[in-house]
Design an enzyme around this catalytic site. Structure first.
Site, short mmCIF file in Angstrom:
data_model
loop_
_atom_site.label_atom_id
_atom_site.label_comp_id
_atom_site.label_asym_id
_atom_site.label_seq_id
_atom_site.Cartn_x
_atom_site.Cartn_y
_atom_site.Cartn_z
N ASP A 8 0.81 -1.22 -0.17
CA ASP A 8 0.06 0.30 -0.04
C ASP A 8 1.06 1.26 0.01
OD1 ASP A 8 0.86 0.31 2.73
OD2 ASP A 8 -1.10 0.24 3.41
N CYS A 66 3.00 -3.25 4.18
CA CYS A 66 1.89 -2.29 4.25
C CYS A 66 2.70 -1.37 5.49
CB CYS A 66 0.48 -2.73 4.69
SG CYS A 66 0.56 -3.68 5.98
N THR A 68 2.46 -1.41 8.78
CA THR A 68 2.78 -2.46 9.85
C THR A 68 3.02 -3.77 9.67
OG1 THR A 68 0.67 -3.23 10.24
CG2 THR A 68 1.59 -1.17 11.80
N HIS A 99 11.13 -23.58 9.37
CA HIS A 99 10.13 -24.39 9.79
C HIS A 99 8.77 -24.21 9.26
CE1 HIS A 99 12.29 -24.67 14.05
NE2 HIS A 99 13.09 -25.04 13.19
N HIS A 134 8.76 -30.74 10.35
CA HIS A 134 8.08 -29.62 10.08
C HIS A 134 7.15 -29.60 8.93
CE1 HIS A 134 10.62 -27.59 12.90
NE2 HIS A 134 11.55 -28.06 12.39
C1 RB5 Z 1 -2.63 2.40 6.48
O1 RB5 Z 1 -2.57 3.71 7.11
C2 RB5 Z 1 -2.37 1.47 7.26
O2 RB5 Z 1 -3.45 1.16 8.04
C3 RB5 Z 1 -1.63 0.14 6.71
O3 RB5 Z 1 -0.59 0.42 6.08
C4 RB5 Z 1 -1.36 -0.85 7.48
O4 RB5 Z 1 -0.54 -0.75 8.56
C5 RB5 Z 1 -2.47 -1.83 8.12
O5 RB5 Z 1 -2.24 -2.95 8.46
#
Ligand code: RB5
Length: 150
Positions: A8, A66, A68, A99, A134
């Site tokens: 994203d 993304c 996180t 694993h 595994h």
């Molecule tokens: C985008 O703002 C953020 O929500 C996305 O990149 C991500 O971290 C969602 O899990």
């Protein structure tokens, strides 16, 4: 090996760095997702792109980024046959291959720096699945999919 990578907007800058690294490694890259870091692009669409490329056989492995890494890893794991690992360092990237036979790696562009990300990429592509006990566990995961993914 063909690698599908998508992100994203929050993962865009890191995706560009990782994409360049993959090309330098001699891998064929399918690039998708956000077209910039400022224009909003859903991590759901980016995750669908990577997962679909891997499930269809268009790509051998996937990289999903993304903010996180959490949202996009959840999306990828909704696809039958995807084992997407949310990683934070080279150790977890290595172990998800050894694993778990992970076929997609996810991480967060707002969480880790580019040096750590590239170390994770190297580990993810160097490490082999250990198989043995595994393989039994991974087979058990596939059995769950057979029941729950109609
Ligand atoms: C985008 O703002 C953020 O929500 C996305 O990149 C991500 O971290 C969602 O899990």
């Amino acid at each position: 090996m063909v690698v599908s990578i998508a992100s994203d907007h929050a993962g865009y800058d890191l995706r560009m760095t990782v994409k360049k690294h993959l090309e330098e490694m001699g891998l064929e890259v399918i690039d998708g997702g956000a077209v910039s870091a400022t224009e909003a692009f859903s991590y759901v669409e980016a995750g669908k792109k990577v997962a679909t490329d891997v499930v269809s056989g268009k790509a051998d492995r996937g990289i999903a980024i993304c903010g996180t890494g959490i949202g996009i890893s959840i999306v990828c794991n909704k696809f039958k046959g995807i084992r997407c690992a949310l990683c934070h360092d080279a150790y977890t990237a290595r172990m998800c291959r050894q694993h778990n036979d992970a076929n997609v790696i996810a991480f967060g562009g707002r969480v880790i720096g580019s040096a750590v990300a590239l170390g994770m990429i190297d580990a993810f592509f160097e490490e082999e699945f250990a198989a043995g006990r595994h393989a039994v566990r991974v087979g058990d995961i596939s059995s769950i999919e057979e029941v729950n993914f109609k």
